[in-house]
Motif scaffolding. Structure first.
Motif, PDB file in Angstrom:
ATOM      1  N   VAL A 189       0.807  -1.222   0.059  1.00  7.14           N
ATOM      2  CA  VAL A 189      -0.059   0.118  -0.043  1.00  7.14           C
ATOM      3  C   VAL A 189       0.826   1.331  -0.085  1.00  7.14           C
ATOM      4  O   VAL A 189       0.712   2.132  -0.571  1.00  7.14           O
ATOM      5  N   ALA A 190       2.161   1.254   0.874  1.00 10.62           N
ATOM      6  CA  ALA A 190       2.827   2.448   0.834  1.00 10.62           C
ATOM      7  C   ALA A 190       3.405   2.852  -0.373  1.00 10.62           C
ATOM      8  O   ALA A 190       3.520   3.712  -0.996  1.00 10.62           O
ATOM      9  N   SER A 191       3.797   1.591  -1.438  1.00  9.18           N
ATOM     10  CA  SER A 191       4.406   1.774  -2.469  1.00  9.18           C
ATOM     11  C   SER A 191       3.359   2.165  -3.589  1.00  9.18           C
ATOM     12  O   SER A 191       3.788   3.101  -4.578  1.00  9.18           O
ATOM     13  N   GLN A 192       2.211   1.880  -3.468  1.00  9.34           N
ATOM     14  CA  GLN A 192       1.216   2.271  -4.302  1.00  9.34           C
ATOM     15  C   GLN A 192       0.667   3.853  -4.134  1.00  9.34           C
ATOM     16  O   GLN A 192       0.464   4.596  -5.122  1.00  9.34           O
ATOM     17  N   CYS A 193       0.740   4.365  -2.915  1.00  8.79           N
ATOM     18  CA  CYS A 193       0.709   5.729  -2.543  1.00  8.79           C
ATOM     19  C   CYS A 193       1.748   6.668  -2.570  1.00  8.79           C
ATOM     20  O   CYS A 193       1.474   7.921  -2.168  1.00  8.79           O
ATOM     21  N   ALA A 194       2.857   6.146  -2.875  1.00 10.32           N
ATOM     22  CA  ALA A 194       4.220   7.036  -2.973  1.00 10.32           C
ATOM     23  C   ALA A 194       3.916   7.885  -4.028  1.00 10.32           C
ATOM     24  O   ALA A 194       4.637   8.994  -4.013  1.00 10.32           O
ATOM     25  N   SER A 195       3.238   7.638  -5.124  1.00 12.79           N
ATOM     26  CA  SER A 195       3.076   8.743  -6.194  1.00 12.79           C
ATOM     27  C   SER A 195       2.213   9.730  -6.031  1.00 12.79           C
ATOM     28  O   SER A 195       1.825  10.644  -6.694  1.00 12.79           O
ATOM     29  N   ILE A 196       1.283   9.696  -4.998  1.00 13.07           N
ATOM     30  CA  ILE A 196       0.029  10.722  -4.509  1.00 13.07           C
ATOM     31  C   ILE A 196       0.938  11.883  -4.079  1.00 13.07           C
ATOM     32  O   ILE A 196       1.786  11.830  -2.934  1.00 13.07           O
ATOM     33  N   THR A 197       0.703  13.203  -4.534  1.00 11.99           N
ATOM     34  CA  THR A 197       1.134  14.270  -3.946  1.00 11.99           C
ATOM     35  C   THR A 197       0.230  14.643  -2.655  1.00 11.99           C
ATOM     36  O   THR A 197      -0.992  14.644  -2.873  1.00 11.99           O
ATOM     37  N   PRO A 198       0.741  14.937  -1.975  1.00 15.42           N
ATOM     38  CA  PRO A 198       0.129  15.317  -0.581  1.00 15.42           C
ATOM     39  C   PRO A 198      -0.548  16.537  -0.437  1.00 15.42           C
ATOM     40  O   PRO A 198      -0.052  17.419  -1.251  1.00 15.42           O
ATOM     41  N   MET A 199      -1.530  16.495   0.061  1.00 15.06           N
ATOM     42  CA  MET A 199      -2.209  17.886   0.252  1.00 15.06           C
ATOM     43  C   MET A 199      -1.664  19.072   0.885  1.00 15.06           C
ATOM     44  O   MET A 199      -1.097  18.784   2.118  1.00 15.06           O
TER      45      MET A 199
END
Length: 232
Positions: A189-199
């Protein structure tokens, strides 16, 4: 006719009922209008007719389930047998057929499912009615709503817990570091969310809060004025 009933009256309450019934009958005969002053119609608190019908169905279904269980347990009294035959009326089920016990079980399950469905229907109506009344009361009298939502304090009958033991218990839950092993799925899950830009961080200032609650009444605003008005 009225004299006969009055002579047979045994107490003042019965005499009053007889006179009231006679007066009501005379008013209906002559077409006089009856005043409803001082009477409580009870329309606001009356139980809906459909709910009464469903509750009667539930009561009858529970009674029928009890009779069917008695017959399945070997009770062959005439009253029980008549009820079982009525339960299978309009079907091709006979009490003398070999699989009658299975048919009884199926019939009992059907009745239980019907009772559960009827109960859910009443529960949905009750929850919807409660939400509607609370929303309406919130618009008219917030203080009364808040008082109705308060839970009565229930004092325990057991011994009072020791303060030191209570502090140690919660400190062991929240203050002691614990290493949790969540498994390999957390890494996926962490690797999948690594590309998400934080708000971007949001900073709320006192001016923002004041602007948000400026048009709200005191009871509805979460500030000190609302709390002060509520406790008054």
């Amino acid at each position: 006719m009225l004299v006969t009933y009055l002579e047979a009256s045994r107490d003042l309450c019965e005499t009053d009922s007889i006179l009231f019934g006679a007066a009501l009958a005379v008013c209906r005969i002559i077409g006089a209008k009856l005043s409803t002053a001082g009477r409580t119609t009870g329309q606001s608190s009356a139980i809906p007719a459909w709910r009464t019908r469903i509750e009667e169905r539930i009561a009858k279904a529970r009674a029928l389930i009890g009779r069917l269980i008695c017959f399945r347990s070997g009770n062959t009294r005439p009253r029980i047998v008549r009820t079982v035959r009525m339960a299978f009326a309009g079907t091709n089920v006979s009490l003398s057929q070999p699989d009658i016990m299975q048919k009884l079980t199926e019939r009992i399950d059907d009745l239980k499912q019907s009772i559960a469905a009827w109960g859910k229907r009443i529960r949905r109506y009750t929850e919807r009615s409660t939400r509607f009344n609370q929303n309406r009361l919130f618009q008219s009298d917030q203080k009364r709503l808040y008082k109705s939502l308060e839970r009565s304090m229930v004092s325990g009958t057991g011994p009072v817990p020791n303060q030191a033991d209570t502090v140690a218990f919660w400190r062991g839950l929240w203050s002691e570091p614990v290493n949790h092993n969540e498994g390999p799925w957390t890494e996926v899950v962490a690797s999948q969310c690594a590309s998400i830009t934080p708000m971007d961080p949001v900073t709320i200032t006192p001016d923002d809060v004041a602007e948000a609650v400026r048009r709200a009444p005191n009871c509805k605003s979460p500030g000190l004025d609302g709390l002060h008005h509520y406790w008054l």
